[in-house]
Every structure is written in structure tokens, then in C-alpha cells.
Design an enzyme around this catalytic site. Structure first.
Site, PDB file in Angstrom:
ATOM      1  N   HIS A  83       0.784  -1.246   0.000  1.00 51.09           N
ATOM      2  CA  HIS A  83       0.000   0.000   0.000  1.00 51.09           C
ATOM      3  C   HIS A  83       0.813   1.292   0.000  1.00 51.09           C
ATOM      4  CE1 HIS A  83      -3.227  -2.763   0.928  1.00 51.09           C
ATOM      5  NE2 HIS A  83      -2.821  -2.955   2.163  1.00 51.09           N
ATOM      6  N   ASP A 236       3.541  -8.675   0.792  1.00 51.20           N
ATOM      7  CA  ASP A 236       4.012  -9.452   1.940  1.00 51.20           C
ATOM      8  C   ASP A 236       3.044 -10.570   2.323  1.00 51.20           C
ATOM      9  OD1 ASP A 236       2.085  -7.688   2.939  1.00 51.20           O
ATOM     10  OD2 ASP A 236       3.430  -6.748   4.389  1.00 51.20           O
TER      11      ASP A 236
END
Length: 494
Positions: A83, A236
Site C-alpha cells: 500500500h 508481503d
């Protein structure tokens, strides 16, 4: 001399790099810390150049040890914090610090986006952490910087660009921007156009795609003599799932780190789940996943330790919890220390203990905290099951997978078989696997998973315990509604 791949995990607090051989064995690893920049409350930033410096330092640490040398490195790939906005100018240089996933300055922009599109966009909730609100914030609050903007990247993509000279973004990370259309596998430019973003999108590639070799300048700087192929990498959580063997339809992951995640794989582009459950692309080809997030999972346990049990280890705190009973003698904990993501999407709610009495012990506080974290994760499972997801078996990783008591608690609360891994390396392992598959070491990602991942001990649910936990869970679910207004009143005083 055996060939190895590097799996580089760009986190928020550190860069971790592992070197793995063709058998999936870890030859060596390194870690380099990162610094957080917090200029104002709710602001969380990092200097993108710090990531590059840390990655270079981590590679140098590995090749300067006796365990391996640079000629062994065939390829590398990345896992990255999601993000974060890295805005680049026409010279592909950062315009400002990166705005990170845990930055909460964009509440106003989220409301503006909701006014145009409703509460969900492209199968995802509209939340402060995502990239699109950050772009809108930049446009509205830093017009000089906005006029310089050529393209935006995410954290690991910037590091990859600095190593190869090539600009791109891969699907699993792009899915967390609120700008990737999961049905077309392309940027939804219509959404961007409605917000006046313009043509700022990088090319999209698969997670295992070859994107170049390390440049001659970087090789000279690091004293690298071999040619090292670079592969795109993944977000991730996607790499955490891949590095845990969670790659097939219906497979589910529970990850308890600073935050907590419930992630369940799916091949279909289902309807919106609602309740702030995310729908992202996997690093596994042709796979997506639904994901619920608890913002303060391991963070809650760390807070308990640092506030009340400074002299005790985490193992000692967990041992304390075993001496209390299910339900912690009538004590419930809501882990909303930093707001909550799933299911409430509320940046302003705060945590609470409910049910304290004169007999409440430190054992009860320990158990209530661990139960509260697990209840929060279970809430994501409940909503996924309500949408038709069959969740019977769960791979557990992170801090919650390092203790048999907590693993059994997960099994009992989730009412599912919970399995730990024999060896756990998390997202960095997923990144290494993407490089291994990209190099052609394996015919399929499934073959790579069979080689790299070893399953450990499993814990089956105790149905009687589940029924008892469920009674407390139903009361736990009422805490948010009962404390929302109280919390807001407290915040308004300040």
C-alpha cells in the site's frame, strides 16, 4: 558450489534477506533495521533510499560471510510491505518520502471516494491504509509535488527499479492500491479518471516474471561478479501465504505478527465479502485470496508485556495464560489498540478490558489478551464462512505458531485443524520461491512448494472447548457496538 536464490522481504521495521538452495534449505540470512519517520500524529513515512541502502547492506553481509559467495546467487525476488505510496517524477526520482500502509492521514479522502463509489471499490473496502486515498491526499495537499508526478510505485517495486533500472508493478501488490480491476487484471483507469489522477500507472507483470538483471553499476558497487536475474516478487501477505504452502483453492493461513491476518485462497472473483474483508491477487498464478486483518494482534501482546510484564518473556506470559481458564474468569479483551480493520474498518475505536473484578489475576489478563486477539481473527473466519468459504484446515505462522498452547486455542476457537510449519521463514521464503520458479528450477509452483515447505505439528479442535469459547465470543462481538460512542466521546475531549 551450489546455486542459491535470495528472498528479500522489505518490511516496515527491517529488511530481511534469506539465501536458499534448490532443496529449499536456508544457507544464510541477514537483517538490516529501518527507521520510521513520524512528522505528525497519524503520519508514517520512510525515505525510499533507506530501503535501497538496507537491501544493498543485507546483500553485502551475506556475500562477505564464509557460508556463501556472490557467484552462487542465480536470482532474487522480493516480498514487500503493501500500500505504501512512492511518487516518482519524470526522472524517476522520489518526489517526497513514501507514505506507508499504517499512515492514517487520509480519512477525508476515503470519505470523498466513498461518496463517488459507495463503501467498497473493486471488491475492497475503502480504507486509509490503501494507496488510492494517499494519491488523492497528495493531489489535494501537495499540489507542487502532484504536478511533478510521473508514475507511482509501491515500496518493493521502487527497490527493484533501483537494482534493475526497469519500472513495473506486479499484480498481488497492485491489488492493494484500490485501482486494480480483479476481473480485467488491468488498471481501472475509469476510477482514476473520476478522481482526476491522470496517466500515472506503471506496467503490470506477474509475480514470477523476469524483470531484468542487476545493473552493472550496482554489481560494481557491491563487488558482484555474476549475473543475477531479478523477478518481480509479491505483496508481503501473498508471499507469506506462498512461503507457507497456502496456494490452492480453500487453503487458509493464520498469520500473527504485529498485525494479524486470516487469508483464504480462491480461484474465483467472488462478490464483495463486505465487513472490511479484502480481496487481493495471490503471488500464485491464477489465484486470489480473501483476507481479514486484525491491526493489533501481536502488538497487543507486546503492549501487555511492555506495560505490565517488562521483566517477563513472552513464553512466561503465555505460561501465565495456561493457568487461567477458558474465558479468563469472565474477562474479555478487545484488541483495538490502533483502531480495527476487519470487520469494523474504524480507525478511532480503542481497546478495552471488560469484566475486571477484585479477583482478576495477572493470569487472567494474560489469557484474556491472547483470547481477544484470537477472537478478532475468528471474526474474519466467521464472515468468510458466511460467504461460502469452507475453512476446515489452517496453516498458522508468526508469533501465534510458536507456542503449542496458543496453537490449540486457535484450533478450538476457529473449530478447524491448525498446523504449524516445521521451518518458518514467512514472506522472505515466498520471495525466494518466486525466484526459484522464475529461474526454471521447478516445472510448477506446486513442485517448488513441495520441495521448500515442510509441515509440522497439527492441532485438532476440541468441540466442547469450541462451544464454551463461542459463548464468550458472542459477548466479545458486542463490545465494539457498546464502546464505539464511549471511545469517540473520549477522543473528542482531546
Amino acid at each position: 558450489m551450489e546455486n542459491v536464490v535470495l528472498g528479500i522481504d522489505l518490511g516496515t521495521s527491517s529488511v530481511k534477506i534469506i539465501a536458499a538452495n534448490k532443496q529449499g534449505h536456508i544457507i544464510d540470512q541477514s537483517s538490516v533495521p529501518l527507521t520510521l519517520i513520524q512528522p505528525y500524529p497519524g503520519y508514517n513515512e520512510q525515505d525510499p533510499e533507506d530501503w535501497v541502502i538496507a537491501v544493498k547492506e543485507g546483500i553485502k553481509i551475506l556475500i562477505n560471510r564464509e557460508t556463501m559467495n556472490d557467484k552462487q546467487i542465480s536470482g532474487l525476488s522480493f516480498s514487500g510491505q503493501m500500500h505504501g505510496l512512492v511518487p516518482l517524477d519524470h526522472a524517476y526520482q522520489p518526489i517526497r518520502n513514501a507514505i506507508l500502509w499504517n499512515d492514517t492521514r487520509t480519512s477525508k479522502q476515503c470519505e470523498e471516494i466513498k461518496s463517488k463509489f459507495g463503501n467498497t471499490l473493486l471488491k475492497n473496502p475503502i480504507l486509509e491504509g490503501f494507496t488510492l486515498p494517499k494519491l488523492l491526499w497528495l493531489k489535494q495537499n501537495e499540489p507542487k509535488h502532484w504536478r511533478q508526478l510521473k508514475v507511482f510505485l509501491l515500496p518493493k517495486d521502487y527497490v527493484r527499479y533501483k537494482l534493475t533500472g526497469n519500472i513495473s508493478m506486479e499484480y498481488s501488490d497492485a491489488a492493494g492500491t484500490l485501482l486494480l480491476n480483479p476481473n480485467t487484471n488491468d488498471w481501472d483507469r475509469a476510477v482514476g479518471n473520476q478522481l482526476g489522477l491522470g496517466d500515472i500507472y506503471p506496467p503490470l507483470v506477474q509475480s514470477h516474471s523476469y524483470v531484468g538483471h542487476i545493473t552493472e553499476d550496482i554489481k560494481k558497487e557491491l563487488n558482484l561478479t555474476g549475473d543475477i536475474a531479478v523477478f518481480a516478487g509479491g505483496a508481503d501477505n501473498a508471499c507469506g501465504a506462498l512461503g507457507s504452502g497456502v496456494i490452492d483453492e480453500g487453503q487458509t493461513l493464520c498469520s500473527i505478527g504485529t498485525s494479524g491476518v486470516i487469508l483464504s485462497c480462491t480461484q474465483s472473483n467472488e462478490d464483495d465479502y463486505g465487513y472490511n474483508i479484502h480481496f487481493f491477487k495471490h503471488a500464485m498464478p491464477n489465484m486470489s485470496y480473501a483476507m481479514g486483518v486484525t491491526l493489533s494482534a501481536g502488538h497487543s501482546l507486546n503492549w501487555l508485556k511492555e506495560t505490565f510484564f517488562k521483566q517477563k518473556s513472552f513464553d512466561e506470559i503465555l505460561n501465565l495464560a495456561t493457568k487461567s481458564a477458558i474465558g479468563a474468569n469472565g474477562l474479555l479483551f478487545a484488541p483495538y489498540l490502533q483502531g480495527e480493520r476487519t470487520p469494523h474498518g474504524d480507525a478511532y475505536i480503542r481497546g478495552s478490558f471488560i469484566g475486571i473484578n477484585s479477583n482478576t489475576s495477572e493470569e487472567d489478563f494474560s489469557r484474556a489478551t491472547i483470547e481477544g486477539i484470537t477472537y478478532s481473527l475468528y471474526e474474519s473466519i466467521v464472515y468468510m464462512r458466511a460467504r461460502g468459504r469452507q475453512i476446515d484446515e489452517i496453516i498458522s505462522i508468526g508469533g501465534g505458531a510458536k507456542n503449542s498452547f496458543w496453537l490449540q486455542m486457535q484450533a478450538d476457537i476457529f473449530n478447524a485443524k491448525v498446523t504449524a510449519l516445521k521451518y518458518e521463514e514467512g514472506p522472505s521464503m515466498g520471495a525466494a520461491m518466486l525466484a526459484a520458479y522464475g529461474l526454471g528450477w521447478f516445472e510448477s509452483m506446486e513442485d517448488c512448494t513441495d520441495t521448500f515447505i515442510e509441515i509440522g505439528t497439527s492441532y485438532k479442535p476440541n468441540l466442547d472447548n469450541h462451544k464454551l469459547y463461542n459463548q464468550y465470543f458472542e459477548i466479545y462481538r458486542k463490545i465494539y457496538k457498546q464502546t464505539k460512542e464511549i471511545t469517540q466521546n473520549l477522543l473528542n475531549i482531546n
